[in-house]
Motif scaffolding. Structure first.
Motif, PDB file in Angstrom:
ATOM      1  N   GLN A  18      -8.204   5.784  -1.113  1.00 39.70           N
ATOM      2  CA  GLN A  18      -7.317   4.648  -1.363  1.00 39.70           C
ATOM      3  C   GLN A  18      -6.037   5.158  -1.993  1.00 39.70           C
ATOM      4  O   GLN A  18      -6.061   6.047  -2.846  1.00 39.70           O
ATOM      5  N   GLN A  19      -4.917   4.591  -1.547  1.00 45.11           N
ATOM      6  CA  GLN A  19      -3.574   5.006  -1.952  1.00 45.11           C
ATOM      7  C   GLN A  19      -3.354   6.494  -1.671  1.00 45.11           C
ATOM      8  O   GLN A  19      -2.653   7.189  -2.400  1.00 45.11           O
ATOM      9  N   ARG A  35      -3.843   4.949   3.651  1.00 41.65           N
ATOM     10  CA  ARG A  35      -4.742   3.860   3.267  1.00 41.65           C
ATOM     11  C   ARG A  35      -4.221   3.256   1.972  1.00 41.65           C
ATOM     12  O   ARG A  35      -3.994   3.964   0.987  1.00 41.65           O
ATOM     13  N   ILE A  37      -4.331   0.426  -1.316  1.00 46.51           N
ATOM     14  CA  ILE A  37      -5.326  -0.010  -2.294  1.00 46.51           C
ATOM     15  C   ILE A  37      -6.178  -1.155  -1.748  1.00 46.51           C
ATOM     16  O   ILE A  37      -7.315  -1.347  -2.157  1.00 46.51           O
ATOM     17  N   ASP A  39      -7.182  -1.354   1.381  1.00 44.06           N
ATOM     18  CA  ASP A  39      -7.861  -0.809   2.553  1.00 44.06           C
ATOM     19  C   ASP A  39      -7.158  -1.092   3.877  1.00 44.06           C
ATOM     20  O   ASP A  39      -7.783  -1.107   4.931  1.00 44.06           O
TER      21      ASP A  39
END
Length: 115
Positions: A18-19, A35, A37, A39
């Protein structure tokens, strides 16, 4: 004449933090998968339109990435630089099938989208 798009499975969403981002090559073209936070997943040519910095090494914030070289902000959905900067990183079509990520390839892939 319409050229059919080929969809290439490039892995799962969980392979991208994530991120964060992940890179791959599509022929001779470096591709960055991002990607958020929340998703959401996006694919761009891994070159900033300014000086070709590696966008995959930039900071993701919301639906944007900041280039690590000169802080240009690029929209992940379109590849467009955010004002006052101008230019576009090539946008790569992407679709999710469950957790699987597919990127679209045509001989003209890597253009910008204009919604």
């Amino acid at each position: 004449m319409t050229i059919a798009m080929t969809w290439i499975n490039v892995g799962t969403i969980d392979a991208i933090p994530q991120q964060g981002s992940r890179t791959l090559m599509l022929g001779d073209t470096p591709i960055a998968l991002f990607r958020t936070i929340h998703d959401e997943v996006f694919a761009l040519v891994d070159r900033c339109p300014h000086k070709h910095g590696p966008l995959s090494q930039g900071i993701i914030h919301g639906r944007r990435v900041t280039c690590p070289l000169h802080s240009w902000v690029i929209d992940l959905a379109s590849g467009e630089a955010q004002g006052p900067d101008e230019g576009c990183a090539g946008h790569i079509p992407l679709r999710l099938d469950g957790e699987q990520i597919f990127i679209g390839y045509t001989p003209s892939a890597g253009g910008c989208t204009h919604d």
